[in-house]
Design a protein around this motif. Structure first.
Motif, short mmCIF file in Angstrom:
data_model
loop_
_atom_site.label_atom_id
_atom_site.label_comp_id
_atom_site.label_asym_id
_atom_site.label_seq_id
_atom_site.Cartn_x
_atom_site.Cartn_y
_atom_site.Cartn_z
N TRP A 192 21.36 -25.34 29.25
CA TRP A 192 22.19 -26.45 28.77
C TRP A 192 21.80 -27.76 29.45
O TRP A 192 22.55 -28.74 29.42
CB TRP A 192 23.67 -26.15 29.02
N SER A 193 20.65 -27.77 30.12
CA SER A 193 20.07 -28.98 30.74
C SER A 193 20.91 -29.55 31.88
O SER A 193 20.97 -30.77 32.07
CB SER A 193 19.83 -30.07 29.67
N TYR A 194 21.53 -28.68 32.65
CA TYR A 194 22.26 -29.13 33.83
C TYR A 194 21.28 -29.46 34.96
O TYR A 194 20.27 -28.78 35.12
CB TYR A 194 23.21 -28.02 34.31
N SER A 195 21.61 -30.49 35.74
CA SER A 195 20.82 -30.82 36.91
C SER A 195 21.14 -29.84 38.04
O SER A 195 22.16 -29.14 38.00
CB SER A 195 21.13 -32.24 37.38
N ASN A 196 20.27 -29.79 39.06
CA ASN A 196 20.54 -28.92 40.20
C ASN A 196 21.86 -29.26 40.87
O ASN A 196 22.60 -28.38 41.33
CB ASN A 196 19.40 -29.04 41.23
N GLU A 197 22.17 -30.56 40.93
CA GLU A 197 23.41 -30.98 41.60
C GLU A 197 24.63 -30.48 40.84
O GLU A 197 25.57 -29.92 41.44
CB GLU A 197 23.45 -32.50 41.72
N ASN A 198 24.65 -30.65 39.51
CA ASN A 198 25.79 -30.18 38.72
C ASN A 198 25.86 -28.66 38.68
O ASN A 198 26.96 -28.07 38.67
CB ASN A 198 25.73 -30.75 37.30
N MET A 199 24.69 -28.01 38.66
CA MET A 199 24.68 -26.55 38.77
C MET A 199 25.29 -26.12 40.09
O MET A 199 26.06 -25.14 40.15
CB MET A 199 23.24 -26.03 38.66
N GLY A 200 24.95 -26.84 41.15
CA GLY A 200 25.50 -26.52 42.46
C GLY A 200 27.01 -26.65 42.50
O GLY A 200 27.70 -25.83 43.12
N ILE A 201 27.55 -27.66 41.80
CA ILE A 201 29.01 -27.84 41.77
C ILE A 201 29.68 -26.69 41.03
O ILE A 201 30.65 -26.09 41.53
CB ILE A 201 29.36 -29.19 41.11
N ILE A 202 29.16 -26.35 39.84
CA ILE A 202 29.76 -25.27 39.05
C ILE A 202 29.69 -23.95 39.80
O ILE A 202 30.68 -23.20 39.89
CB ILE A 202 29.05 -25.13 37.69
N THR A 203 28.52 -23.64 40.35
CA THR A 203 28.35 -22.35 41.03
C THR A 203 29.11 -22.31 42.36
O THR A 203 29.38 -21.22 42.88
CB THR A 203 26.87 -22.03 41.29
N ALA A 204 29.47 -23.47 42.89
CA ALA A 204 30.24 -23.51 44.14
C ALA A 204 31.74 -23.42 43.90
O ALA A 204 32.47 -22.94 44.77
CB ALA A 204 29.91 -24.78 44.91
N ILE A 205 32.22 -23.86 42.74
CA ILE A 205 33.67 -23.85 42.47
C ILE A 205 34.20 -22.42 42.50
O ILE A 205 35.25 -22.14 43.11
CB ILE A 205 33.97 -24.51 41.11
#
Length: 410
Positions: free
Chosen positions: A254-267
């Motif tokens: 879905w073209s997420y950046s590493n930073e946004n992926m990090g936020i989702i996977t950290a929540i």
């Protein structure tokens, strides 16, 4: 310290308890190091594109951790919890170095075997030592604090490695965090942790819980409470293994950046961790069966929603619900197992439970990886979500209600 000098309780042993909480945060941080970046690390560094192959590192981790859990439980009384904790940290120290200098994917799998063995030794030891220290009264609260520390650290380090990878690349800088974690964890354990065998002897003198005839058989199959909890633990980590391996792949698609992926996977692990500060204490006062049923059901429903929503904020909400469901069950698993068994068999029973629970990582990686390769990532996510809902039904219909006590057999 002699048995006569020992006092059970959280307040009475707060210094040693707090130290073990801090150490378990470092244990969790070692897993968080891989949480966000690994699918991308596999493809960019080694050209590994198959979902099944990528998830092979989770399979290796899950099997090795499960076996280490079991033997930590079997050997804890013989060799001492502290000695096994120190051994676990020694095994952890090479892991980030192997990942940084890996010349092939096989080295990555080897690193995760070492990580799994380390996690089994360190996490199992801290769990059992905290239960030893606090006695029966605050057991759920103790497990909540333990699991909070571990899984909140997973979330924090997952976010940090995602941020570092976004700024500096997926290797080697994110793995520097792992080097610091492993060295500090080893030093804390070596210098300040004390063994808790005298606490076991103290509690055994007044505990009347009937001993299990065969810890492995009764925990796995025969005892209705223990076997229901064990299957739920397996399915919980089965879905966690899928989230670990496939959620970053889905987000990349879905073209997420590493930073946004990090936020989702950290929540998800972040809510899971913080939530246990409250759910652990709840399990001392409310129905353990009810908490396990609703927690597994929430997980299953949340996972089934994931493939249908690519919006960042919706996914963040789903991750939070998934984390809350996991927070309801995780400390409750351990407090229920501890309540069901005598102090002398506690380490082995928890080791057996954790054997099956962490084999869930391997089952989840294999099932979701094969399904993703054959039918697509979305179908793999749905399948795991449906299995989690089924697990909640097993809790509902097999596990006796709390008032019937835990020693119930077929």
């Amino acid at each position: 310290m002699t048995t006569q000098q020992v006092q059970l309780g959280l307040k009475e042993n707060w210094k040693q308890f707090l130290l073990l909480v801090i150490i378990n945060a470092f244990v969790g941080g070692m897993v968080g190091m891989e949480r966000t970046i690994f699918p991308q690390f596999a493809e960019l560094t080694f050209g590994v594109a198959s979902k099944t192959a990528i998830l092979s590192f989770i399979t290796a981790f899950g099997v090795s951790k499960a076996l280490a859990n079991y033997y930590t439980g079997k050997l804890a009384n013989r060799f001492g919890r502290r000695n096994l904790l120190i051994l676990g940290w020694l095994i952890a120290i090479p892991v980030p170095w192997v990942l940084m200098y890996a010349s092939s994917w096989n080295w990555v799998v080897l690193a995760n075997i070492l990580l799994g063995v380390s996690q089994g030794l360190t996490w199992s030891s801290t769990v059992v030592m905290k239960i030893d220290l606090v006695g029966e009264k605050d057991r759920g609260f103790a497990m909540g604090l333990n699991e909070f520390a571990g899984y909140f650290a997973v979330g924090v380090v997952a976010f940090l490695t995602g941020y570092v990878a976004n700024e500096y690349g997926v290797t080697p800088y994110p793995f520097y965090i792992g080097i610091a974690i492993s060295v500090i964890g080893f030093i804390l354990s070596l210098l300040w942790v004390k063994d808790t065998s005298t606490f076991v002897h103290k509690e055994s003198a007044t505990n009347n819980t009937e001993q299990l005839k065969s810890v492995f058989i009764e925990t796995t199959f025969k005892n209705k409470t223990l076997s229901a909890v064990t299957q739920a633990g397996l399915v919980n980590n089965l879905n966690d293994g899928m989230i670990w391996g496939l959620l970053p792949i889905l987000l990349l698609g879905w073209s997420y950046s590493n930073e946004n992926m990090g936020i989702i996977t950290a929540i998800y692990p972040g809510v899971w961790g913080i939530g246990q500060l409250f759910t652990g204490k709840m399990s001392d006062h409310y129905s353990k069966k009810g908490m396990l049923f609703w927690g597994m059901l929430m997980q299953g429903v949340a996972i089934c929603f994931i493939p249908y929503f690519s919006n960042f904020y919706v996914l963040a909400g789903i991750a939070a619900v998934l984390g809350l469901g996991t927070a309801l069950v995780y400390p409750t698993f351990l407090s229920t197992i501890a309540q069901a068994t005598s102090p002398q068999q506690r380490a082995e029973t928890i080791g057996t439970f954790r054997l099956w629970r962490d084999l869930g990582y391997a089952f989840g990686a294999v099932i979701s990886g094969i399904t993703a390769d054959l039918f697509g990532v979305e179908y793999a996510v749905l399948l795991i979500g449906e299995l989690t809902v089924v697990s909640s039904m097993i809790i509902k219909f097999r596990m006796p209600s709390d008032k019937l006590k835990v020693m119930s057999y077929e």
